[in-house]
Design a protein around this motif. Structure first.
Motif, PDB file in Angstrom:
ATOM      1  N   MET A 100      10.364 -50.019 -17.636  1.00  0.00           N
ATOM      2  CA  MET A 100      10.763 -51.355 -17.221  1.00  0.00           C
ATOM      3  C   MET A 100       9.583 -52.328 -17.270  1.00  0.00           C
ATOM      4  N   LEU A 101       8.411 -51.886 -16.819  1.00  0.00           N
ATOM      5  CA  LEU A 101       7.224 -52.744 -16.858  1.00  0.00           C
ATOM      6  C   LEU A 101       6.878 -53.126 -18.302  1.00  0.00           C
ATOM      7  N   TYR A 102       6.955 -52.162 -19.203  1.00  0.00           N
ATOM      8  CA  TYR A 102       6.675 -52.420 -20.610  1.00  0.00           C
ATOM      9  C   TYR A 102       7.678 -53.421 -21.187  1.00  0.00           C
ATOM     10  N   LEU A 103       8.962 -53.190 -20.937  1.00  0.00           N
ATOM     11  CA  LEU A 103       9.998 -54.074 -21.468  1.00  0.00           C
ATOM     12  C   LEU A 103       9.857 -55.487 -20.907  1.00  0.00           C
ATOM     13  N   GLU A 104       9.511 -55.601 -19.632  1.00  0.00           N
ATOM     14  CA  GLU A 104       9.276 -56.925 -19.054  1.00  0.00           C
ATOM     15  C   GLU A 104       8.128 -57.635 -19.758  1.00  0.00           C
ATOM     16  N   SER A 105       7.085 -56.883 -20.109  1.00  0.00           N
ATOM     17  CA  SER A 105       5.940 -57.500 -20.784  1.00  0.00           C
ATOM     18  C   SER A 105       6.306 -57.970 -22.192  1.00  0.00           C
ATOM     19  N   LEU A 106       7.391 -57.428 -22.755  1.00  0.00           N
ATOM     20  CA  LEU A 106       7.888 -57.845 -24.068  1.00  0.00           C
ATOM     21  C   LEU A 106       8.982 -58.912 -23.944  1.00  0.00           C
ATOM     22  N   ASN A 107       9.332 -59.251 -22.713  1.00  0.00           N
ATOM     23  CA  ASN A 107      10.435 -60.182 -22.435  1.00  0.00           C
ATOM     24  C   ASN A 107      11.776 -59.672 -22.950  1.00  0.00           C
ATOM     25  N   VAL A 108      11.972 -58.358 -22.882  1.00  0.00           N
ATOM     26  CA  VAL A 108      13.254 -57.757 -23.249  1.00  0.00           C
ATOM     27  C   VAL A 108      14.099 -57.711 -21.983  1.00  0.00           C
ATOM     28  N   SER A 109      15.189 -58.448 -21.967  1.00  0.00           N
ATOM     29  CA  SER A 109      16.005 -58.522 -20.752  1.00  0.00           C
ATOM     30  C   SER A 109      17.246 -57.634 -20.802  1.00  0.00           C
ATOM     31  N   THR A 110      17.751 -57.350 -21.999  1.00  0.00           N
ATOM     32  CA  THR A 110      18.929 -56.489 -22.128  1.00  0.00           C
ATOM     33  C   THR A 110      18.795 -55.614 -23.371  1.00  0.00           C
ATOM     34  N   MET A 111      19.501 -54.496 -23.333  1.00  0.00           N
ATOM     35  CA  MET A 111      19.630 -53.614 -24.494  1.00  0.00           C
ATOM     36  C   MET A 111      21.084 -53.200 -24.572  1.00  0.00           C
ATOM     37  N   ARG A 112      21.536 -52.923 -25.770  1.00  0.00           N
ATOM     38  CA  ARG A 112      22.937 -52.584 -25.994  1.00  0.00           C
ATOM     39  C   ARG A 112      23.039 -51.179 -26.577  1.00  0.00           C
ATOM     40  N   VAL A 113      24.066 -50.469 -26.123  1.00  0.00           N
ATOM     41  CA  VAL A 113      24.467 -49.199 -26.724  1.00  0.00           C
ATOM     42  C   VAL A 113      25.973 -49.297 -26.895  1.00  0.00           C
ATOM     43  N   GLY A 114      26.406 -49.247 -28.135  1.00  0.00           N
ATOM     44  CA  GLY A 114      27.829 -49.452 -28.398  1.00  0.00           C
ATOM     45  C   GLY A 114      28.237 -50.831 -27.910  1.00  0.00           C
ATOM     46  N   ALA A 115      29.286 -50.880 -27.108  1.00  0.00           N
ATOM     47  CA  ALA A 115      29.766 -52.162 -26.571  1.00  0.00           C
ATOM     48  C   ALA A 115      29.144 -52.495 -25.217  1.00  0.00           C
ATOM     49  N   ARG A 116      28.361 -51.585 -24.679  1.00  0.00           N
ATOM     50  CA  ARG A 116      27.787 -51.804 -23.339  1.00  0.00           C
ATOM     51  C   ARG A 116      26.419 -52.451 -23.417  1.00  0.00           C
ATOM     52  N   GLU A 117      26.191 -53.379 -22.512  1.00  0.00           N
ATOM     53  CA  GLU A 117      24.889 -54.039 -22.413  1.00  0.00           C
ATOM     54  C   GLU A 117      24.247 -53.626 -21.090  1.00  0.00           C
ATOM     55  N   PHE A 118      22.955 -53.333 -21.139  1.00  0.00           N
ATOM     56  CA  PHE A 118      22.230 -52.865 -19.961  1.00  0.00           C
ATOM     57  C   PHE A 118      21.092 -53.816 -19.642  1.00  0.00           C
ATOM     58  N   LEU A 119      20.934 -54.142 -18.370  1.00  0.00           N
ATOM     59  CA  LEU A 119      19.834 -54.993 -17.923  1.00  0.00           C
ATOM     60  C   LEU A 119      18.547 -54.180 -17.900  1.00  0.00           C
ATOM     61  N   MET A 120      17.487 -54.743 -18.414  1.00  0.00           N
ATOM     62  CA  MET A 120      16.221 -54.028 -18.483  1.00  0.00           C
ATOM     63  C   MET A 120      15.270 -54.418 -17.354  1.00  0.00           C
ATOM     64  N   ASP A 121      15.753 -55.169 -16.367  1.00  0.00           N
ATOM     65  CA  ASP A 121      14.921 -55.505 -15.219  1.00  0.00           C
ATOM     66  C   ASP A 121      15.391 -54.770 -13.966  1.00  0.00           C
ATOM     67  N   ASP A 122      16.164 -53.693 -14.175  1.00  0.00           N
ATOM     68  CA  ASP A 122      16.714 -52.918 -13.073  1.00  0.00           C
ATOM     69  C   ASP A 122      16.619 -51.431 -13.416  1.00  0.00           C
ATOM     70  N   GLU A 123      15.924 -50.679 -12.582  1.00  0.00           N
ATOM     71  CA  GLU A 123      15.719 -49.255 -12.870  1.00  0.00           C
ATOM     72  C   GLU A 123      17.026 -48.477 -13.008  1.00  0.00           C
ATOM     73  N   ARG A 124      18.011 -48.783 -12.170  1.00  0.00           N
ATOM     74  CA  ARG A 124      19.290 -48.061 -12.257  1.00  0.00           C
ATOM     75  C   ARG A 124      19.989 -48.339 -13.584  1.00  0.00           C
ATOM     76  N   SER A 125      19.902 -49.569 -14.041  1.00  0.00           N
ATOM     77  CA  SER A 125      20.498 -49.926 -15.322  1.00  0.00           C
ATOM     78  C   SER A 125      19.769 -49.230 -16.472  1.00  0.00           C
ATOM     79  N   ILE A 126      18.445 -49.168 -16.380  1.00  0.00           N
ATOM     80  CA  ILE A 126      17.660 -48.458 -17.403  1.00  0.00           C
ATOM     81  C   ILE A 126      18.008 -46.978 -17.396  1.00  0.00           C
ATOM     82  N   GLU A 127      18.175 -46.416 -16.206  1.00  0.00           N
ATOM     83  CA  GLU A 127      18.569 -45.007 -16.085  1.00  0.00           C
ATOM     84  C   GLU A 127      19.914 -44.777 -16.788  1.00  0.00           C
TER      85      GLU A 127
END
Length: 150
Positions: free
Chosen positions: A95-122
């Motif tokens: 999460m710290l790395y992704l924040e430093s890249l300004n990555v706020s979301t990632m997608r897998v299939g149709a689902r989007e995940f927030l990258m500023d929340d550990e549970r979402s990253i999990e």
């Protein structure tokens, strides 16, 4: 997996993170060969710099880990439990790395995940695990690694 898919983008991002983390740890250990010895590590400098990929990286030792920040890129790589195995990572450090890249979301299939929340990253990593792209590290269930074929 088809190139250009969201999953391919996820895998590319994770590969870049793991490779960079490994390069930083190896460069740091090269200049601090006693770092993995808990007693000798106490005598290591708490702050300093190393050069990786033509960039100056500032490091700060905290506890048993090391926090790196790129001078120009501003990327953050915080290595804690995995100094001896830099190919593994946990959700907090990712999460710290992704924040430093300004990555706020990632997608897998149709689902989007927030990258500023550990549970979402999990949850994101669990989806990638189902696809065979990542897996839990056998030594510690809180750590992840790229799947062997990746």
């Amino acid at each position: 997996m088809a190139e250009g898919t969201a999953e391919a983008g996820c895998l590319t991002l994770l590969r870049r993170f793991v490779v960079l983390q490994s390069e930083l740890v190896k460069a740091w250990l090269l200049s601090h060969p006693d770092a993995l010895d808990p007693w000798a590590a106490r005598r290591l400098p708490r702050h300093g710099e190393i050069f990786v990929r033509g960039e100056r990286w500032f490091f700060h030792r905290q506890g048993v880990g090391v926090d790196f920040q790129g001078e120009e890129s501003r990327r953050v790589v915080d290595v804690h439990r995995a100094l001896g195995t830099p190919e593994v990572f946990d959700t907090w450090r990712l999460m710290l790395y992704l924040e430093s890249l300004n990555v706020s979301t990632m997608r897998v299939g149709a689902r989007e995940f927030l990258m500023d929340d550990e549970r979402s990253i999990e949850q994101w990593l669990k989806e990638l695990e189902i696809l065979g792209l990542v897996g839990r590290d056998r030594s510690d269930g809180k750590l992840w690694r790229l799947a062997p074929s990746n």
